[in-house]
Write a protein that holds these residues in place. Sequence first.
Motif, PDB file in Angstrom:
ATOM      1  N   TYR A 216       0.835  -1.202   0.000  1.00  0.00           N
ATOM      2  CA  TYR A 216       0.000   0.000   0.000  1.00  0.00           C
ATOM      3  C   TYR A 216       0.868   1.250   0.000  1.00  0.00           C
ATOM      4  O   TYR A 216       1.836   1.346   0.751  1.00  0.00           O
ATOM      5  CB  TYR A 216      -0.884   0.036   1.255  1.00  0.00           C
ATOM      6  CG  TYR A 216      -1.876  -1.094   1.354  1.00  0.00           C
ATOM      7  CD1 TYR A 216      -3.198  -0.930   0.961  1.00  0.00           C
ATOM      8  CD2 TYR A 216      -1.480  -2.344   1.836  1.00  0.00           C
ATOM      9  CE1 TYR A 216      -4.109  -1.968   1.053  1.00  0.00           C
ATOM     10  CE2 TYR A 216      -2.373  -3.388   1.931  1.00  0.00           C
ATOM     11  CZ  TYR A 216      -3.692  -3.197   1.533  1.00  0.00           C
ATOM     12  OH  TYR A 216      -4.586  -4.235   1.630  1.00  0.00           O
ATOM     13  N   GLU A 217       0.454   2.218  -0.817  1.00  0.00           N
ATOM     14  CA  GLU A 217       1.048   3.555  -0.720  1.00  0.00           C
ATOM     15  C   GLU A 217       0.496   4.304   0.478  1.00  0.00           C
ATOM     16  O   GLU A 217       1.202   5.067   1.127  1.00  0.00           O
ATOM     17  CB  GLU A 217       0.743   4.348  -1.994  1.00  0.00           C
ATOM     18  CG  GLU A 217       1.828   4.308  -3.037  1.00  0.00           C
ATOM     19  CD  GLU A 217       1.595   5.354  -4.102  1.00  0.00           C
ATOM     20  OE1 GLU A 217       2.529   6.148  -4.347  1.00  0.00           O
ATOM     21  OE2 GLU A 217       0.509   5.397  -4.691  1.00  0.00           O
ATOM     22  N   SER A 218      -0.768   4.082   0.768  1.00  0.00           N
ATOM     23  CA  SER A 218      -1.435   4.808   1.843  1.00  0.00           C
ATOM     24  C   SER A 218      -1.451   3.981   3.126  1.00  0.00           C
ATOM     25  O   SER A 218      -2.043   2.894   3.167  1.00  0.00           O
ATOM     26  CB  SER A 218      -2.885   5.136   1.442  1.00  0.00           C
ATOM     27  OG  SER A 218      -3.624   5.582   2.552  1.00  0.00           O
ATOM     28  N   GLU A 219      -0.804   4.497   4.163  1.00  0.00           N
ATOM     29  CA  GLU A 219      -0.835   3.818   5.451  1.00  0.00           C
ATOM     30  C   GLU A 219      -2.252   3.826   6.030  1.00  0.00           C
ATOM     31  O   GLU A 219      -2.676   2.853   6.672  1.00  0.00           O
ATOM     32  CB  GLU A 219       0.132   4.489   6.422  1.00  0.00           C
ATOM     33  CG  GLU A 219       0.270   3.774   7.753  1.00  0.00           C
ATOM     34  CD  GLU A 219       1.305   4.412   8.655  1.00  0.00           C
ATOM     35  OE1 GLU A 219       1.696   3.776   9.651  1.00  0.00           O
ATOM     36  OE2 GLU A 219       1.734   5.549   8.359  1.00  0.00           O
ATOM     37  N   ARG A 220      -2.984   4.887   5.786  1.00  0.00           N
ATOM     38  CA  ARG A 220      -4.356   4.983   6.286  1.00  0.00           C
ATOM     39  C   ARG A 220      -5.240   3.897   5.685  1.00  0.00           C
ATOM     40  O   ARG A 220      -5.981   3.202   6.414  1.00  0.00           O
ATOM     41  CB  ARG A 220      -4.949   6.363   5.958  1.00  0.00           C
ATOM     42  CG  ARG A 220      -6.400   6.523   6.406  1.00  0.00           C
ATOM     43  CD  ARG A 220      -6.971   7.857   5.938  1.00  0.00           C
ATOM     44  NE  ARG A 220      -6.962   7.980   4.497  1.00  0.00           N
ATOM     45  CZ  ARG A 220      -7.869   7.420   3.688  1.00  0.00           C
ATOM     46  NH1 ARG A 220      -8.855   6.679   4.187  1.00  0.00           N
ATOM     47  NH2 ARG A 220      -7.798   7.617   2.388  1.00  0.00           N
TER      48      ARG A 220
END
Length: 282
Positions: free
Chosen positions: A250-254
């Motif tokens: 994932y690029e987004s940790e969220r």
Amino acid sequence: MKILSRAKLNLYLDITGKDQSDGYHYINSLFQEISLADEISIEAADADSIEFRGIDVPGTDTTVHRALRMFRDTTGIMQKYRIVTDKHIPTGAGLGGGSSNAAAVLTALAEMHEIPAREMVPLGARIGSDVPFFFTGGLCRVRGKGEVIEPLAGRLDGLHFIVAYPDIHISTKWAYSLIDEYGTGLTEDEILKKRAIDIDFLRKIMYNRFQGKIFDEEEKLSALKEKLDLELRADISMMSGSGSSLFFVYESERIRDEVFEIIKNIFNYRFFRCDPVYRTER
């Protein structure tokens, strides 16, 4: 003494040949150390005691047992130890848990007796082909039979993982028996120059020669990956090592964290939220 024994992911893995003299294969791979870890405690004792907690690791010829025997045979130090490993890394998963345990035990024993850790690397190589990497960690290009370790200056740029273990034990020996052709390995030398490895570059190079072979034999694993690809909303996914663990990038940790909180309560598999680990500052 307490020490962490971390897992690894193969971001790239090709099999480039086989040494007919000993049956071992040559690899060309990118290993990434991750935050998923076993916890090992070692202390002097009146009698040897080796214990695994959390995950059953049967027998008296585990990588921890072999590491202790090799340390004694090589150094002549006959001190007795109590070694307790709290297992979190699944076995037979392609995450290098046993290899990491061996390197961690050898490193700890060396430190306890003021022996340079580098002297333990050849011992680790005799235990398993993945063991030498765990003396270095971080992101490395790994070649030969696993003994050629090239630390890379680059870092994964803001990338995060979910690792799924579907409780399918894959024998590494069996996995290698499925390989009937060899590749040329990673020819993308740009990896050696990059300081920040982003999702687009990773998408371009990610590959695992084992994956297609294992999926042909383990249709349940192949079907699971297809299902998880839909549910986990990752940017990229692949099997690690000889399997059976699957990892999702994932690029987004969220988004990674949101997905993890949802899927851990839906599927009857083990999921791990983890990140890349580096041992030194740039």
